[in-house]
Design an enzyme around this catalytic site. Structure first.
Site, mmCIF file in Angstrom:
data_model
loop_
_atom_site.group_PDB
_atom_site.id
_atom_site.type_symbol
_atom_site.label_atom_id
_atom_site.label_comp_id
_atom_site.label_asym_id
_atom_site.label_seq_id
_atom_site.Cartn_x
_atom_site.Cartn_y
_atom_site.Cartn_z
ATOM 1 N N ILE A 1 3.531 -1.779 3.844
ATOM 2 C CA ILE A 1 3.590 -3.088 3.199
ATOM 3 C C ILE A 1 3.212 -4.107 4.268
ATOM 4 O O ILE A 1 3.847 -4.184 5.318
ATOM 5 C CB ILE A 1 5.001 -3.392 2.663
ATOM 6 C CG1 ILE A 1 5.417 -2.357 1.608
ATOM 7 C CG2 ILE A 1 5.071 -4.797 2.073
ATOM 8 C CD1 ILE A 1 6.872 -2.475 1.174
ATOM 9 N N VAL A 2 2.156 -4.874 4.004
ATOM 10 C CA VAL A 2 1.693 -5.869 4.973
ATOM 11 C C VAL A 2 1.997 -7.251 4.420
ATOM 12 O O VAL A 2 1.686 -7.554 3.260
ATOM 13 C CB VAL A 2 0.188 -5.722 5.252
ATOM 14 C CG1 VAL A 2 -0.253 -6.723 6.315
ATOM 15 C CG2 VAL A 2 -0.135 -4.302 5.702
ATOM 16 N N ALA B 1 -5.568 -3.387 -6.946
ATOM 17 C CA ALA B 1 -5.572 -4.786 -6.494
ATOM 18 C C ALA B 1 -6.159 -4.927 -5.100
ATOM 19 O O ALA B 1 -6.854 -5.909 -4.801
ATOM 20 C CB ALA B 1 -4.145 -5.334 -6.524
ATOM 21 N N ASP B 2 -5.907 -3.940 -4.239
ATOM 22 C CA ASP B 2 -6.421 -4.022 -2.873
ATOM 23 C C ASP B 2 -7.942 -4.001 -2.849
ATOM 24 O O ASP B 2 -8.572 -4.729 -2.080
ATOM 25 C CB ASP B 2 -5.850 -2.890 -2.014
ATOM 26 C CG ASP B 2 -6.065 -1.502 -2.618
ATOM 27 O OD1 ASP B 2 -6.372 -1.404 -3.824
ATOM 28 O OD2 ASP B 2 -5.913 -0.511 -1.885
ATOM 29 N N ARG B 3 -8.554 -3.194 -3.718
ATOM 30 C CA ARG B 3 -10.013 -3.102 -3.754
ATOM 31 C C ARG B 3 -10.622 -4.424 -4.241
ATOM 32 O O ARG B 3 -11.657 -4.872 -3.730
ATOM 33 C CB ARG B 3 -10.450 -1.942 -4.641
ATOM 34 C CG ARG B 3 -9.942 -0.588 -4.156
ATOM 35 C CD ARG B 3 -10.294 0.526 -5.132
ATOM 36 N NE ARG B 3 -11.739 0.781 -5.139
ATOM 37 C CZ ARG B 3 -12.323 1.595 -6.006
ATOM 38 N NH1 ARG B 3 -11.604 2.201 -6.943
ATOM 39 N NH2 ARG B 3 -13.630 1.799 -5.944
ATOM 40 N N ASP C 1 -12.431 0.564 3.355
ATOM 41 C CA ASP C 1 -11.018 0.348 3.682
ATOM 42 C C ASP C 1 -10.409 1.676 4.109
ATOM 43 O O ASP C 1 -10.260 2.602 3.319
ATOM 44 C CB ASP C 1 -10.280 -0.216 2.470
ATOM 45 C CG ASP C 1 -8.858 -0.669 2.813
ATOM 46 O OD1 ASP C 1 -8.361 -0.304 3.906
ATOM 47 O OD2 ASP C 1 -8.242 -1.370 1.997
ATOM 48 N N GLY D 1 0.823 -1.196 0.000
ATOM 49 C CA GLY D 1 0.000 0.000 0.000
ATOM 50 C C GLY D 1 0.857 1.246 0.000
ATOM 51 O O GLY D 1 2.088 1.189 0.097
ATOM 52 N N ASN D 2 0.210 2.401 -0.084
ATOM 53 C CA ASN D 2 0.940 3.657 -0.147
ATOM 54 C C ASN D 2 1.636 4.016 1.160
ATOM 55 O O ASN D 2 2.652 4.706 1.153
ATOM 56 C CB ASN D 2 -0.015 4.788 -0.545
ATOM 57 C CG ASN D 2 -0.420 4.702 -2.000
ATOM 58 O OD1 ASN D 2 0.384 4.855 -2.890
ATOM 59 N ND2 ASN D 2 -1.703 4.433 -2.231
#
Length: 259
Positions: A12-13, A108-110, A134, A8-9
């Site tokens: 990083i997970v 991709a996250d959505r 989110d 993510g912006n």
């Protein structure tokens, strides 16, 4: 085991799955200038600390909304884990129809959030439409039909972006952390800012969820994820579920559908 990486912006997970069980997860700050070796050493240290052997990882899936880091992380995965990361991108089988006018534009996250939400909270004969909120760098709201179709949604500035904008654009206002204030009517400048940011943000989310719910037929189930989900969700009855690991679970599901 499977390693899922969400870039993510802000963070990083990383999550390690044994089957469908998330056995460990970590959160790193997103630094676009990091090299693949720097990231590899960080991940190596996290694995060692948690007593997980790198050789146990048989697959890696990657979702990224930070293009400068996508290639870097793929190179790190290849070098340190000896496998090619599966990238969530157009052409990958997600098992969910994307009804966006231009599907390649959806982050991709959505997509993986929508997949996980439908798998965990939707579906079945009496399925309901879903709304996923989110709370990340940007706040995204995504709508999924009762049939499991990704419909689209809304993108708003995250609450920290709003707080930073106030500090940068208003000369006499200080920089503050976002937190729930003790009173809605602030009696100091900081208290007034805290109230405006926090409750203004809650009101924005409630307004969007209500309007989106009406457009979906009025019986949507709302799921929250992301950094501020645990803080915002108790302030509104419109959010029924909170799952901080929704994105990682979605990545796991995409991996299983492409294995």
């Amino acid at each position: 085991m499977l390693l899922a990486i969400d870039v993510g912006n802000s963070n990083i997970v990383l999550g390690v799955f044994d089957g469908s069980t998330l056995v460990q997860s970590w959160r790193l700050q997103t630094v676009r200038e990091r090299t693949s070796d720097e990231l590899g050493l960080l991940v190596d240290g996290l694995f060692a600390h948690s007593r997980i052997e790198r050789v146990q990882i048989r697959g890696v899936i990657l979702g990224s909304v930070v293009p400068p880091l996508t290639g870097t992380i793929r190179a790190m995965v290849q070098r340190y884990f000896g496998v090619a990361a599966l990238l969530v991108e157009p052409g990958v089988n997600t098992g969910m129809p994307i009804l966006y006018e231009h599907p390649a534009e959806v982050g991709a996250d959505r997509i993986v959030n929508a997949i996980a939400a439908y798998e965990m909270f939707g579906g079945g004969a009496a399925g309901h439409p879903l709304i996923v909120v989110d709370f990340g760098t940007a706040t995204t709201l995504d709508a999924i039909s009762a049939k499991g179709e990704y419909l689209g949604g809304a993108i708003c500035p995250g609450v920290q972006i709003s707080a930073d904008a106030l500090f940068q654009r208003a000369a006499r206002l200080p920089r503050i952390d976002v937190r729930k204030p003790s009173h809605i009517v602030g009696r100091t400048t900081v208290g007034a800012m805290e109230s405006g940011l926090f409750y203004g943000y809650v009101g924005m989310v409630e307004g969007l969820v209500r309007r989106m719910n009406e457009e979906l037929g009025g019986d949507a189930v709302c799921i929250a994820t992301g950094g501020l989900a645990d803080v915002i969700a108790p302030e509104t009855s419109l959010i029924q579920h909170v799952d901080p690991d929704l994105t990682l679970q979605g990545l796991r599901l995409v991996w299983e559908r492409n294995r």
